[in-house]
Scaffold this motif. Structure first.
Motif, PDB file in Angstrom:
ATOM      1  N   VAL A   2      69.377  -3.051   6.647  1.00  0.00           N
ATOM      2  CA  VAL A   2      68.185  -3.233   6.085  1.00  0.00           C
ATOM      3  C   VAL A   2      68.093  -4.193   6.298  1.00  0.00           C
ATOM      4  O   VAL A   2      66.229  -4.681   5.895  1.00  0.00           O
ATOM      5  CB  VAL A   2      68.504  -2.899   4.364  1.00  0.00           C
ATOM      6  N   SER A   3      68.425  -6.363   6.068  1.00  0.00           N
ATOM      7  CA  SER A   3      68.092  -6.914   5.892  1.00  0.00           C
ATOM      8  C   SER A   3      67.162  -7.630   7.555  1.00  0.00           C
ATOM      9  O   SER A   3      66.253  -7.850   7.199  1.00  0.00           O
ATOM     10  CB  SER A   3      69.548  -7.895   5.513  1.00  0.00           C
ATOM     11  N   GLN A   4      67.944  -7.144   8.252  1.00  0.00           N
ATOM     12  CA  GLN A   4      67.131  -7.358   9.683  1.00  0.00           C
ATOM     13  C   GLN A   4      65.644  -6.581   9.310  1.00  0.00           C
ATOM     14  O   GLN A   4      64.815  -6.704  10.305  1.00  0.00           O
ATOM     15  CB  GLN A   4      68.514  -6.887  10.503  1.00  0.00           C
ATOM     16  N   GLN A   5      65.840  -5.205   9.405  1.00  0.00           N
ATOM     17  CA  GLN A   5      64.888  -3.976   9.619  1.00  0.00           C
ATOM     18  C   GLN A   5      63.424  -5.271   8.516  1.00  0.00           C
ATOM     19  O   GLN A   5      62.748  -5.208   9.300  1.00  0.00           O
ATOM     20  CB  GLN A   5      65.292  -2.658   8.789  1.00  0.00           C
ATOM     21  N   LEU A   6      63.979  -5.732   7.289  1.00  0.00           N
ATOM     22  CA  LEU A   6      62.744  -6.836   6.394  1.00  0.00           C
ATOM     23  C   LEU A   6      62.756  -7.736   7.411  1.00  0.00           C
ATOM     24  O   LEU A   6      61.288  -7.999   6.898  1.00  0.00           O
ATOM     25  CB  LEU A   6      63.495  -6.450   5.118  1.00  0.00           C
ATOM     26  N   GLY A   7      63.444  -8.357   8.086  1.00  0.00           N
ATOM     27  CA  GLY A   7      63.001  -9.417   8.786  1.00  0.00           C
ATOM     28  C   GLY A   7      62.123  -8.943   9.388  1.00  0.00           C
ATOM     29  O   GLY A   7      61.311  -9.665  10.034  1.00  0.00           O
ATOM     30  N   ARG A   8      62.314  -7.784  10.846  1.00  0.00           N
ATOM     31  CA  ARG A   8      61.074  -7.464  11.089  1.00  0.00           C
ATOM     32  C   ARG A   8      59.781  -6.742  11.340  1.00  0.00           C
ATOM     33  O   ARG A   8      58.945  -7.490  11.355  1.00  0.00           O
ATOM     34  CB  ARG A   8      61.673  -6.167  12.128  1.00  0.00           C
ATOM     35  N   LEU A   9      59.772  -6.730   9.521  1.00  0.00           N
ATOM     36  CA  LEU A   9      58.373  -5.788   9.502  1.00  0.00           C
ATOM     37  C   LEU A   9      58.205  -7.295   8.957  1.00  0.00           C
ATOM     38  O   LEU A   9      56.886  -7.878   8.418  1.00  0.00           O
ATOM     39  CB  LEU A   9      59.137  -4.976   7.619  1.00  0.00           C
ATOM     40  N   GLU A  10      59.028  -8.481   7.939  1.00  0.00           N
ATOM     41  CA  GLU A  10      58.268  -9.873   7.973  1.00  0.00           C
ATOM     42  C   GLU A  10      57.534 -10.320   8.753  1.00  0.00           C
ATOM     43  O   GLU A  10      56.441 -11.241   9.032  1.00  0.00           O
ATOM     44  CB  GLU A  10      59.262 -10.318   7.104  1.00  0.00           C
ATOM     45  N   ALA A  11      58.317 -10.360   9.926  1.00  0.00           N
ATOM     46  CA  ALA A  11      57.517 -11.335  11.275  1.00  0.00           C
ATOM     47  C   ALA A  11      56.993 -10.457  11.566  1.00  0.00           C
ATOM     48  O   ALA A  11      56.008 -10.993  12.225  1.00  0.00           O
ATOM     49  CB  ALA A  11      58.883 -10.750  12.052  1.00  0.00           C
ATOM     50  N   ALA A  27      52.676 -12.611  12.108  1.00  0.00           N
ATOM     51  CA  ALA A  27      52.543 -12.511  13.358  1.00  0.00           C
ATOM     52  C   ALA A  27      51.039 -11.317  12.880  1.00  0.00           C
ATOM     53  O   ALA A  27      50.183 -11.863  13.057  1.00  0.00           O
ATOM     54  CB  ALA A  27      52.897 -11.238  13.876  1.00  0.00           C
ATOM     55  N   GLU A  28      50.525 -10.806  12.310  1.00  0.00           N
ATOM     56  CA  GLU A  28      49.492 -10.294  12.192  1.00  0.00           C
ATOM     57  C   GLU A  28      48.916 -11.161  10.969  1.00  0.00           C
ATOM     58  O   GLU A  28      47.127 -11.054  11.486  1.00  0.00           O
ATOM     59  CB  GLU A  28      49.650  -8.315  11.437  1.00  0.00           C
ATOM     60  N   SER A  29      48.982 -12.020  10.370  1.00  0.00           N
ATOM     61  CA  SER A  29      47.799 -12.289   9.835  1.00  0.00           C
ATOM     62  C   SER A  29      47.796 -14.215  10.276  1.00  0.00           C
ATOM     63  O   SER A  29      47.408 -14.445  10.160  1.00  0.00           O
ATOM     64  CB  SER A  29      49.464 -13.638   9.130  1.00  0.00           C
ATOM     65  N   ALA A  30      49.074 -14.268  11.768  1.00  0.00           N
ATOM     66  CA  ALA A  30      48.371 -15.074  12.119  1.00  0.00           C
ATOM     67  C   ALA A  30      47.150 -14.664  13.070  1.00  0.00           C
ATOM     68  O   ALA A  30      46.544 -15.771  13.661  1.00  0.00           O
ATOM     69  CB  ALA A  30      49.967 -15.675  13.444  1.00  0.00           C
ATOM     70  N   ALA A  31      47.793 -13.536  14.287  1.00  0.00           N
ATOM     71  CA  ALA A  31      46.755 -13.212  15.140  1.00  0.00           C
ATOM     72  C   ALA A  31      45.562 -13.113  13.603  1.00  0.00           C
ATOM     73  O   ALA A  31      44.162 -12.974  14.312  1.00  0.00           O
ATOM     74  CB  ALA A  31      47.038 -11.902  14.759  1.00  0.00           C
ATOM     75  N   LEU A  32      44.908 -12.376  12.850  1.00  0.00           N
ATOM     76  CA  LEU A  32      44.166 -12.868  11.840  1.00  0.00           C
ATOM     77  C   LEU A  32      43.261 -13.522  11.608  1.00  0.00           C
ATOM     78  O   LEU A  32      42.221 -14.317  11.961  1.00  0.00           O
ATOM     79  CB  LEU A  32      44.295 -12.331  10.932  1.00  0.00           C
ATOM     80  N   ARG A  33      44.327 -15.342  11.472  1.00  0.00           N
ATOM     81  CA  ARG A  33      43.872 -16.348  11.519  1.00  0.00           C
ATOM     82  C   ARG A  33      43.013 -16.821  12.713  1.00  0.00           C
ATOM     83  O   ARG A  33      42.248 -17.481  12.613  1.00  0.00           O
ATOM     84  CB  ARG A  33      45.147 -17.303  11.080  1.00  0.00           C
ATOM     85  N   ALA A  34      44.364 -17.187  13.668  1.00  0.00           N
ATOM     86  CA  ALA A  34      43.046 -16.367  15.092  1.00  0.00           C
ATOM     87  C   ALA A  34      41.976 -16.293  15.598  1.00  0.00           C
ATOM     88  O   ALA A  34      41.467 -16.918  16.589  1.00  0.00           O
ATOM     89  CB  ALA A  34      44.939 -16.654  16.468  1.00  0.00           C
ATOM     90  N   SER A  35      42.159 -15.238  14.988  1.00  0.00           N
ATOM     91  CA  SER A  35      40.721 -14.124  15.609  1.00  0.00           C
ATOM     92  C   SER A  35      39.805 -14.726  14.633  1.00  0.00           C
ATOM     93  O   SER A  35      38.174 -14.794  15.242  1.00  0.00           O
ATOM     94  CB  SER A  35      40.901 -12.723  14.671  1.00  0.00           C
ATOM     95  N   GLN A  36      39.363 -15.267  13.220  1.00  0.00           N
ATOM     96  CA  GLN A  36      38.475 -15.836  12.307  1.00  0.00           C
ATOM     97  C   GLN A  36      38.207 -17.118  13.267  1.00  0.00           C
ATOM     98  O   GLN A  36      37.066 -17.317  12.958  1.00  0.00           O
ATOM     99  CB  GLN A  36      39.148 -15.952  10.975  1.00  0.00           C
ATOM    100  N   GLU A  37      39.335 -18.340  13.335  1.00  0.00           N
ATOM    101  CA  GLU A  37      39.205 -18.877  14.351  1.00  0.00           C
ATOM    102  C   GLU A  37      38.045 -19.436  15.643  1.00  0.00           C
ATOM    103  O   GLU A  37      37.398 -20.023  15.958  1.00  0.00           O
ATOM    104  CB  GLU A  37      40.130 -20.002  14.527  1.00  0.00           C
ATOM    105  N   VAL A  38      38.958 -17.855  16.549  1.00  0.00           N
ATOM    106  CA  VAL A  38      37.831 -17.879  17.725  1.00  0.00           C
ATOM    107  C   VAL A  38      37.000 -17.698  17.690  1.00  0.00           C
ATOM    108  O   VAL A  38      36.279 -17.784  18.328  1.00  0.00           O
ATOM    109  CB  VAL A  38      39.013 -16.671  18.249  1.00  0.00           C
ATOM    110  N   LYS A  39      36.270 -16.463  16.805  1.00  0.00           N
ATOM    111  CA  LYS A  39      34.989 -16.334  16.547  1.00  0.00           C
ATOM    112  C   LYS A  39      34.392 -17.649  15.586  1.00  0.00           C
ATOM    113  O   LYS A  39      32.972 -17.780  16.118  1.00  0.00           O
ATOM    114  CB  LYS A  39      34.800 -15.534  14.890  1.00  0.00           C
TER     115      LYS A  39
END
Length: 805
Positions: free
Chosen positions: A492-501, A505-517
């Motif tokens: 369960v903890s490992q699955q949560l870790g994957r969900l957190e990662a 990653a989606e948060s980083a992608a959102l920030r990168a998208s905003q920076e690229v724009k």
């Protein structure tokens, strides 16, 4: 050409090292002793002109095989030029037969013939580059070892290529000539030959009158030989004049074309600086467009926030469940251990552990009843009387009376026990044991407290196990929410870790998208501003686009290249044409006169040679007697020895004169052209103390080279201080490098040449280097941090090694 990058594979103490040179023509390398400054200088010249291996015969190179024993040895030099980017690579590995290494040249990324690079630098060799372009301690030692007379000669003949070697060779030839013949000496080889020749001639004259005629004929023949040599010299001079005239006639067509081309050239409206700015703006626009990145679809921020909250809540729930499970498991373990301890330490507790409290109390009552039955009075057993009787029998031999008494007492006791046996009642102790499995002798009262403790323990254990089962069910429910089977908290903890990662990653992608724009928007603004500037330049130049502007620049370059090519082809003849004009009929007339004079001289030489042959044949008639023949043979041997020694003497003398003439010609051609630039450098190096160099028409003691002090006083070179003479030497040497820049454009390397200069003179040097760097690339290698920082705002610093090389 400008050196852009130094890439070292393996060389001396360096391995996989790269130096990127800053923009501009002036750069400084800073490092302490053994940091690698001289190694870098050696790397540059050896990549250009070949390595020094142990079997390479050269005084120019040093041995810099890799200290790490890593191969290949060598690296790359990257140059920029008008033709594009040159990459010169030279490598050598163990077993390679080449002494100088394998060379490869790339132009704009494509391999080209090696000659294409070296044609750009007039195919000079390493010695010329070291003597002309490198200023280091070797040069300082060389200058310091010269006498004042020698430094004067070196300064005057600096315009000649490899002048220092020529001066040394000329000195060797002069010494050889002096060793062979001395006008007032007797021991030199030529002097000895002259004495022997005179003695042998006297002997021949005394032995035979016939030899007088031979001698007379020989004198006449020698006189003819002298006349023939004079005529041959005149023939060579006329031939030389005729050759020069023919070369000039060969260039008549080129000069005429040159004049016609100059007439055809019309002014072109072209601004080189504006064109260069247009190229730079276009390059910036291209770079900005290339920097614009594709904007990928961004993640929905609201949906992402919900997912973050859900994952955070699951993590908190997992933490609570994990903590509760751990605590409950610990409680169960402790209770089970306590139960096992009670059962182990209390005998018979396990036999009553499963009884209820009512059953235990009934067992306690039954036990008490069994105890009362056991407490009833007891009769003696019959065997007691028998024992007494047996004792009496045993004593019958010893004490008859006592024995009889004991036998009677025993019989009475046995009869009493038999007849007085109580009536047999129920066996309550046996019934107790049969019912409860415990002997009635066990004290049931002592089991009460342990029984109660065990009952409480069992109750607590059941409660804890129930709570544990509930938490495990919660863990299974959480696992199912996460798409897992079972209740493994690690999974369960490992699955949560994957969900957190994934959420991160989606948060980083959102920030990168905003920076690229944001970056793309900024790039678009810059492109718009630069495009406006570029269109303004096009409008000023009267062109529509960069292609039209490049065509205009190419036209200007083509016209300039044609005129330059004709100038190079005409060479020294151009100055002669411009001075005397183009008179073809006059040149042809001069040629005809020289050809006639040459033919007359050649006929005269032929006549003299024929006459000498006749005289030689007549001489042979007089060598008839054996004595004269022997004397003649001896005389011939002495004459031959004299001829060889005198030829060596004349050859050494003539070679020295030829070298001197070569140096004079080279200096007269190159030296005056360097004066103006050398004067500027000398003024900077001396802090304005000396401002002008005066070159006489012919150098001599009566007309020496002079410099003009700032008070306008003219100082002969011999009266200058040693330091000022060396400064003048440096100024002229640097001026020579700058004067040949249009032919050989390579960087000047200064390796701690000015290490002993004080503060003010260091400032003068920096001023001079900055002035030179306006037209020439200068690389300064120094251990003085003040000099490095004065030369360059960001000097290249050598990295410290763990162990000095």
């Amino acid at each position: 050409m400008r050196l852009k990058q130094i890439q070292i594979y393996n060389f001396g103490q360096f391995s996989q090292e790269t130096f990127d040179l800053p923009e501009g023509n002036l750069a400084a390398f800073f490092g302490g002793n053994e940091a690698g400054k001289s190694t870098t200088v050696a790397f540059i010249k050896q990549i250009l002109f070949g390595f020094n291996l142990k079997n390479t015969s050269s005084v120019f190179f040093e041995d810099y095989e890799p200290l790490t024993k890593s191969y290949p040895m060598g690296g790359q030099l990257v140059f920029t030029s008008d033709a594009g980017e040159y990459v010169l690579e030279r490598t050598w590995s163990k077993g390679d037969k080449s002494k100088t290494g394998a060379v490869k040249v790339l132009l704009n990324g494509q391999e080209v013939p090696v000659s294409l690079f070296y044609d750009q630098i007039q195919n000079i060799d390493g010695s010329f580059y070291a003597e002309s372009f490198i200023f280091n301690e070797d040069l300082l030692r060389q200058v310091s070892s010269l006498s004042e007379g020698e430094i004067l000669e070196n300064i005057y003949y600096l315009g000649a290529a490899q002048s220092s070697q020529l001066l040394a060779i000329r000195a060797d030839f002069d010494k050889e000539a002096k060793d062979l013949f001395k006008p007032s000496g007797k021991k030199a080889p030529v002097n000895q030959d002259l004495l022997k020749l005179a003695e042998q001639r006297d002997k021949v004259a005394a032995d035979s009158q016939e030899f007088d005629a031979y001698q007379q004929l020989e004198g006449q023949r020698l006189a003819e030989e002298q006349a023939a040599k004079k005529l041959e010299k005149e023939v060579r001079e006329i031939s030389s004049q005729l050759s020069k005239l023919e070369k000039q006639l060969e260039q008549v067509h080129n000069y005429q074309t040159y004049l016609d081309l100059k007439k055809q050239v019309s002014p072109v409206a072209f601004d080189q600086e504006l064109y260069q700015k247009a190229l730079e703006l276009n390059a910036q626009i291209k770079a900005l467009k290339a920097a614009i990145k594709e904007e990928k679809a961004a993640v929905d921020p609201a949906l992402l926030a919900k997912r973050k909250d859900q994952v955070r809540a699951w993590r908190q729930e997992l933490g609570q469940i994990s903590q509760s499970l751990e605590m409950l498991k610990q409680q169960v373990k402790q209770l089970e251990e306590k139960q096992a301890s009670l059962l182990e330490l209390t005998p018979h507790l396990e036999q009553v552990a499963d009884l209820s409290m009512d059953q235990f109390q009934q067992m306690q009552a039954d036990w008490e009843e069994s105890q009362k039955a056991e407490a009833a009075p007891k009769t003696l057993p019959p065997y007691v009387g028998l024992i007494v009787a047996v004792i009496g029998l045993a004593l019958i031999g010893q004490n008859r009376i006592l024995a009889i008494l004991l036998i009677l007492a025993g019989a009475a006791l046995a009869a009493y026990a038999y007849f007085k046996k109580p009536a047999k009642g129920p066996d309550k102790a046996g019934a107790f044991k049969e019912k409860y499995g415990i002997d009635a002798s066990v004290k049931v009262d002592s089991l009460l407290a342990p029984y109660r403790d065990l009952a409480i323990n069992r109750r607590d254990l059941a409660n804890s196990q129930a709570e544990l089962a509930q938490k495990e069910k919660q863990a299974a429910d959480l696992a199912r929410q996460l798409g897992l089977d079972g209740s493994d908290l690690t999974a369960v903890s490992q699955q949560l870790g994957r969900l957190e990662a994934q959420v991160e990653a989606e948060s980083a992608a959102l920030r990168a998208s905003q920076e690229v724009k944001a970056a793309n928007l900024n790039y678009q603004k810059q492109i718009s501003a630069l495009t406006e500037q570029l269109l303004a330049i096009y409008q000023t130049a009267g062109v529509e686009n960069l292609t039209a502007y490049q065509a205009l620049a190419q036209k200007q370059k083509a016209l300039s290249a044609q005129i330059t090519a004709l100038k190079n082809n005409l060479g020294d003849q151009l100055a002669a044409f411009e001075e005397n004009g183009l008179d073809l009929s006059k040149l042809l007339g001069q040629k005809q006169e020289l050809e006639k004079e040459l033919a007359d001289k050649q006929r005269a030489v032929s006549a003299l040679q024929q006459e000498m042959a006749n005289l030689l044949a007549e001489e042979k008639r007089y060598a008839s007697s054996s004595q004269v023949a022997e004397d003649k043979q001896t005389l011939a041997e002495i004459a031959d020895s004299f001829r060889r020694d005198s030829q060596d003497y004349l050859a050494s003398l003539l070679a020295g004169e030829v070298i001197g003439r070569t140096l004079d010609l080279a200096s007269n051609d190159r030296f005056p052209k360097m004066l103006k630039l050398a004067q500027d450098y000398l003024e900077i190096l001396t802090g304005g103390r000396y401002r002008e160099i005066l070159l006489p028409a012919k150098l001599s003691k009566k007309t020496p080279l002079k410099v003009v002090r700032k008070d306008k006083k003219k100082i002969p070179l011999a009266y200058l201080s040693r330091g000022t003479q060396e400064q003048l030497y440096f100024a002229l040497k640097l001026a020579f490098v700058m004067q040949i820049k249009d032919k050989i454009d390579l960087p000047v390397l200064i390796d701690d040449s000015f290490v002993n200069f004080d503060g003010p003179r260091t400032g003068y040097i920096v001023d001079m280097l900055k002035k030179m760097s306006e037209d020439k690339q200068i690389l300064v290698f120094t251990a003085r941090e003040d000099l490095a920082e004065a030369v360059s705002a960001a000097p290249i610093r050598y990295r410290k090694k763990e162990q000095d090389a």
